[in-house]
Structures are given as structure tokens and as C-alpha cells.
Design a protein around this motif. Structure first.
Motif, mmCIF file in Angstrom:
data_model
loop_
_atom_site.group_PDB
_atom_site.id
_atom_site.type_symbol
_atom_site.label_atom_id
_atom_site.label_comp_id
_atom_site.label_asym_id
_atom_site.label_seq_id
_atom_site.Cartn_x
_atom_site.Cartn_y
_atom_site.Cartn_z
ATOM 1 N N ALA A 1 0.835 -1.206 0.000
ATOM 2 C CA ALA A 1 0.000 0.000 0.000
ATOM 3 C C ALA A 1 0.870 1.256 0.000
ATOM 4 C CB ALA A 1 -0.930 -0.010 1.207
ATOM 5 N N GLU A 2 1.955 1.240 0.789
ATOM 6 C CA GLU A 2 2.890 2.376 0.819
ATOM 7 C C GLU A 2 3.516 2.588 -0.562
ATOM 8 O OE1 GLU A 2 4.200 1.254 5.388
ATOM 9 O OE2 GLU A 2 5.706 1.222 3.789
ATOM 10 N N THR A 3 3.887 1.494 -1.233
ATOM 11 C CA THR A 3 4.514 1.597 -2.551
ATOM 12 C C THR A 3 3.547 2.174 -3.574
ATOM 13 O OG1 THR A 3 5.900 -0.314 -2.024
ATOM 14 C CG2 THR A 3 5.757 0.321 -4.337
ATOM 15 N N VAL A 4 2.272 1.788 -3.499
ATOM 16 C CA VAL A 4 1.260 2.355 -4.401
ATOM 17 C C VAL A 4 1.187 3.872 -4.210
ATOM 18 C CG1 VAL A 4 -1.205 2.456 -4.948
ATOM 19 C CG2 VAL A 4 -0.130 0.246 -4.539
ATOM 20 N N ILE A 5 1.132 4.303 -2.943
ATOM 21 C CA ILE A 5 1.071 5.737 -2.642
ATOM 22 C C ILE A 5 2.303 6.458 -3.178
ATOM 23 C CG2 ILE A 5 1.141 7.446 -0.773
ATOM 24 C CD1 ILE A 5 -0.536 5.470 0.899
ATOM 25 N N MET A 6 3.490 5.891 -2.935
ATOM 26 C CA MET A 6 4.739 6.507 -3.397
ATOM 27 C C MET A 6 4.768 6.652 -4.912
ATOM 28 S SD MET A 6 7.321 4.406 -0.900
ATOM 29 C CE MET A 6 8.818 4.857 -1.781
ATOM 30 N N ASN A 7 4.351 5.611 -5.624
ATOM 31 C CA ASN A 7 4.395 5.649 -7.088
ATOM 32 C C ASN A 7 3.368 6.610 -7.667
ATOM 33 O OD1 ASN A 7 6.508 3.823 -7.252
ATOM 34 N ND2 ASN A 7 5.164 2.054 -7.283
ATOM 35 N N ILE A 8 2.228 6.745 -7.000
ATOM 36 C CA ILE A 8 1.224 7.723 -7.443
ATOM 37 C C ILE A 8 1.774 9.141 -7.263
ATOM 38 C CG2 ILE A 8 -1.011 8.774 -6.877
ATOM 39 C CD1 ILE A 8 -2.045 5.941 -6.302
ATOM 40 N N LEU A 9 2.373 9.405 -6.093
ATOM 41 C CA LEU A 9 2.911 10.735 -5.817
ATOM 42 C C LEU A 9 4.062 11.093 -6.751
ATOM 43 C CD1 LEU A 9 2.887 10.716 -1.896
ATOM 44 C CD2 LEU A 9 1.288 11.865 -3.431
ATOM 45 N N ARG A 10 4.841 10.075 -7.185
ATOM 46 C CA ARG A 10 5.957 10.314 -8.100
ATOM 47 C C ARG A 10 5.520 10.274 -9.557
ATOM 48 N NH1 ARG A 10 10.303 6.457 -5.098
ATOM 49 N NH2 ARG A 10 8.901 4.886 -5.930
ATOM 50 N N GLY A 11 4.291 9.865 -9.807
ATOM 51 C CA GLY A 11 3.827 9.718 -11.192
ATOM 52 C C GLY A 11 4.560 8.610 -11.918
ATOM 53 N N ASP A 12 4.968 7.589 -11.178
ATOM 54 C CA ASP A 12 5.770 6.503 -11.744
ATOM 55 C C ASP A 12 4.849 5.413 -12.293
ATOM 56 O OD1 ASP A 12 7.609 4.539 -12.347
ATOM 57 O OD2 ASP A 12 8.857 4.932 -10.594
ATOM 58 N N THR A 13 4.382 5.594 -13.513
ATOM 59 C CA THR A 13 3.433 4.643 -14.107
ATOM 60 C C THR A 13 4.056 3.276 -14.342
ATOM 61 O OG1 THR A 13 3.989 5.473 -16.315
ATOM 62 C CG2 THR A 13 2.069 6.429 -15.230
ATOM 63 N N ALA A 14 5.355 3.245 -14.623
ATOM 64 C CA ALA A 14 6.013 1.964 -14.884
ATOM 65 C C ALA A 14 5.937 1.060 -13.658
ATOM 66 C CB ALA A 14 7.468 2.199 -15.280
ATOM 67 N N ARG A 15 6.252 1.627 -12.494
ATOM 68 C CA ARG A 15 6.220 0.820 -11.275
ATOM 69 C C ARG A 15 4.795 0.590 -10.794
ATOM 70 N NH1 ARG A 15 11.097 3.672 -10.426
ATOM 71 N NH2 ARG A 15 12.887 2.277 -10.142
ATOM 72 N N LEU A 16 3.886 1.532 -11.078
ATOM 73 C CA LEU A 16 2.490 1.344 -10.690
ATOM 74 C C LEU A 16 1.908 0.101 -11.352
ATOM 75 C CD1 LEU A 16 0.686 4.816 -10.565
ATOM 76 C CD2 LEU A 16 0.571 2.995 -8.877
ATOM 77 N N ARG A 17 2.394 -0.228 -12.530
ATOM 78 C CA ARG A 17 1.890 -1.392 -13.247
ATOM 79 C C ARG A 17 2.225 -2.690 -12.525
ATOM 80 N NH1 ARG A 17 0.518 -0.851 -18.585
ATOM 81 N NH2 ARG A 17 0.705 1.228 -19.458
ATOM 82 N N ARG A 18 3.363 -2.727 -11.851
ATOM 83 C CA ARG A 18 3.801 -4.004 -11.304
ATOM 84 C C ARG A 18 3.944 -4.043 -9.787
ATOM 85 N NH1 ARG A 18 8.601 -2.033 -14.038
ATOM 86 N NH2 ARG A 18 10.262 -1.514 -12.558
ATOM 87 N N CYS A 19 3.799 -2.905 -9.080
ATOM 88 C CA CYS A 19 4.082 -2.913 -7.641
ATOM 89 C C CYS A 19 3.083 -3.750 -6.844
ATOM 90 C CB CYS A 19 4.167 -1.490 -7.084
ATOM 91 S SG CYS A 19 2.601 -0.611 -6.990
ATOM 92 N N THR A 20 1.865 -3.957 -7.375
ATOM 93 C CA THR A 20 0.894 -4.785 -6.656
ATOM 94 C C THR A 20 0.918 -6.242 -7.120
ATOM 95 O OG1 THR A 20 -0.872 -4.230 -8.214
ATOM 96 C CG2 THR A 20 -0.672 -2.844 -6.258
ATOM 97 N N ASN A 21 1.727 -6.544 -8.134
ATOM 98 C CA ASN A 21 1.795 -7.926 -8.618
ATOM 99 C C ASN A 21 2.354 -8.838 -7.531
ATOM 100 O OD1 ASN A 21 0.868 -7.051 -11.068
ATOM 101 N ND2 ASN A 21 2.844 -7.121 -12.092
#
Length: 343
Positions: free
Chosen positions: A173-193
Motif C-alpha cells: 500500500a505504501e509503494t502504491v502511494i509513493m508511485n502515485i505521488l511520483r507519477g511513476d506509471t512503470a512501477r504502478l503497473r507491477r508494484c501490486t503484482n
């Protein structure tokens, strides 16, 4: 008035599960916690019979509980997997050297083979040396990048089929928040996998604790009397993740289900087809998995060895400019030395 276990076993409740709010006795909590992890493993098909699995062991609560529970479930449900412990020694005095003693103790207690890979051995730099060079800004970037590659190197050396990491629901959940705040779409795709890196050339990683709350992991370790290391890394107080963690805890006070809500939201995220996707391949220098050339680890290491510690931080164009400037200065000095030698 005594509160009885909601599972209907007849025993008095000893605790309240943070995840569900159920009042349970110790044994029913153990059973519920272990059954949920077993369900995650089987439903998501994390392991195959005969797999050799490396457990990324740090000595902390997550990896200690992960090693204990997977060993228990492997024996109880006959997964047919062979378990080993893989630890990374970042070279942080007063932190990692102490936690590795816990890992060694767990290896002995659980009768599991242990392999330790060190930054000093792999890169010629320990985190103590890196922080002395760069200060306490961006040090977590170096540590995270090197640790991910060190796990890949260790897994390849051990010839394992996958790496099991102790990432829990709070972490994701923390990683999802971090990637949203950074606009990191690449990691958003796989951080919940729950499983990443499935290919012929990449050793996949799995997260059996993906749906396990951090509070419940601590409770399980406490009531099972597991030995784990709980001291925070001396270099991490200013880490970006710490701010995401504090934000998540504030949200959890208002909405207790927020951790699972964020994970499920991350799982449902989708992007337009015209969004550029990073393509994973292998680094042309070290040969390990990367979505850029050279990989981030090689770039950071080059910066340290060149005396340009900020080389791999920020945009690639900025790094290229730093190299050109350094080479220009070295060229001028070289010419000056030649002229002086003629005299």
C-alpha cells in the motif's frame, strides 16, 4: 464479562485481529493467519512441486515470519519445495551486522541453508563507505538498487527457481502511494503484482505475505516467540517511504480497511495503450535484469568509482553531462601535464 473466541472453539479471546476486527484466541489466530497465507500461495500458484525457493532473509519480523510459516506450510500441505535463506549484507555497522546474527540463528533453528552476499564483495563498496562519500541524502536509492541486484546475483548463484520476499500488505500500500505521488506509471503497473519477473532469463519474485497486515505479522511473531531483529536502519529515518508510511497510518485511523482498499485499487489500475511501457531485458555490462542501459546499479557504481556519486540520481541527460564535464576537465589536466613535462 469475558469475550469468547469468535471461531467458536469455546476458548476466551486473547486478541482482536487488526485485519478483520474478530476477537480470537491464540490458536485460532495462528490457524487463520497461516490458512490465509496458504490460500494466497495456492490460489496464486506461487510455487511448483520441486521448486528451490530462496527466502530473502533480513532478520526482521517479516522475513522471519515468512521463513517460519512457509517451512510450516511446506511440511503441512506437502508443497514439495526446497527452502534456502538468502541474506544481503549491506555493510551497515551496528545494524546489518547484528541482524545477520539473527538470520544465522533462524537458519540453525529452521535447519535451512544460508547464503550471505555482501555489497563489499559484489561492488567494492559498503553502505558505510557510500554514506561517507555521498552523505545521508539519496543513500536509500543506492541501497535499494544494490540490494535488488544482489538478490538476483545470490539467486543465480544458488540456482533457485524463485525468490520469496517478506513484502506485506502495508509495504505494498505504501509503494502504491509513493508511485502515485511520483507519477511513476512503470512501477504502478507491477508494484501490486504478487509475482514478478517471469521469463526464461529472470528469476521470479513472489510475495506470500501480500495480504498480511504488518500488525498481525508482529502479533504472530510475538505469540509464537519467534526471534527477530527490530532495530530500524540507522540510515533510513529520512527515507521517502517513511512519509508514505506515516500518511498511511493516519488514513488507517480514519478508515481501518484503507490498506486493502489501496492494494485492490492498485490491482485495478489500467493505462492507455499509448503510454510508454519499459521493456525489461538484460544490462549490457553486468548481464542482470534491467529496463535501461546500463542498469541503475551499474550507473550508480560507475558514479561512485568515478567520484561522481550523483551520476545515477535524476535524469540520464544530467548524468551524461556530468561525465562529459569530468572528461573535459581530465583532458585539460592531461594536456597541462604534457606541456609542463616538455619544460
Amino acid at each position: 464479562m469475558p469475550v469468547f473466541c469468535k471461531a467458536g472453539c469455546g476458548n476466551r479471546a486473547l486478541l482482536k485481529r487488526p485485519k478483520t476486527g474478530d476477537a480470537l484466541c491464540k490458536e485460532c489466530f495462528f490457524s487463520a493467519f497461516e490458512t490465509e497465507i496458504h490460500h494466497t500461495i495456492t490460489q496464486c500458484k506461487l510455487f511448483k512441486h520441486g521448486d528451490k525457493v530462496a527466502i530473502a532473509a533480513s532478520g526482521g519480523k517479516d522475513s522471519t515470519v515468512l521463513a517460519y510459516v512457509i517451512k510450516l506450510l511446506n511440511e503441512k500441505y506437502n508443497y514439495g519445495i526446497h527452502l534456502v535463506l538468502l541474506s544481503i549484507d549491506e555493510g551497515i555497522t551496528g545494524y546489518r551486522d547484528d541482524s545477520l546474527e539473527t538470520v544465522k540463528k533462524n537458519g540453525e533453528d529452521y535447519k535451512l541453508q544460508l547464503k550471505i552476499m555482501s555489497y563489499e564483495e559484489l561492488y567494492g563498496w559498503s553502505m558505510d563507505k557510500i554514506v561517507a562519500k555521498i552523505g545521508r541524502t539519496n543513500n536509500c536509492t543506492f541501497c535499494g538498487v544494490f540490494r535488488r541486484q544482489a538478490l538476483d546475483r545470490g539467486a543465480k548463484l544458488l540456482k533457485v527457481d524463485c525468490i520469496a520476499t517478506g513484502h506485506n500488505a502495508d509495504d505494498i500500500a505504501e509503494t502504491v502511494i509513493m508511485n502515485i505521488l511520483r507519477g511513476d506509471t512503470a512501477r504502478l503497473r507491477r508494484c501490486t503484482n504478487i509475482k514478478t519477473g517471469e521469463s526464461d532469463e529472470i528469476i521470479p519474485r513472489v510475495k506470500p505475505l501480500k495480504y498480511a497486515y504488518e500488525k498481525e505479522i508482529v502479533m504472530y511473531a510475538h505469540f509464537k516467540k519467534l526471534i527477530y531483529f527490530s532495530t530500524e536502519c540507522t540510515f533510513s529515518p529520512n527515507a521517502y517511504r517513511g512519509h508514505a508510511r506515516a500518511f498511511l497510518k493516519d488514513l488507517e485511523k480514519i478508515r481501518p480497511t484503507v490498506i486493502m482498499d489501496i492494494i485492490h485499487s492498485g490491482e485495478q489500475l489500467s493505462f492507455k495503450d499509448n503510454i510508454k511501457k519499459p521493456v525489461q531485458g538484460n544490462c549490457e555490462r553486468c548481464g542482470f535484469v534491467s529496463s535501461q542501459q546500463p542498469c541503475k546499479a551499474c550507473l550508480l557504481l560507475e558514479g561512485l568509482n568515478r567520484g561522481l556519486p550523483k551520476l545515477g540520481i535524476g535524469k540520464r541527460s544530467k548524468g551524461n553531462k556530468m561525465i562529459l564535464n569530468q572528461e573535459s576537465v581530465l583532458s585539460i589536466k592531461s594536456k597541462a601535464n604534457l606541456i609542463n613535462s616538455d619544460f
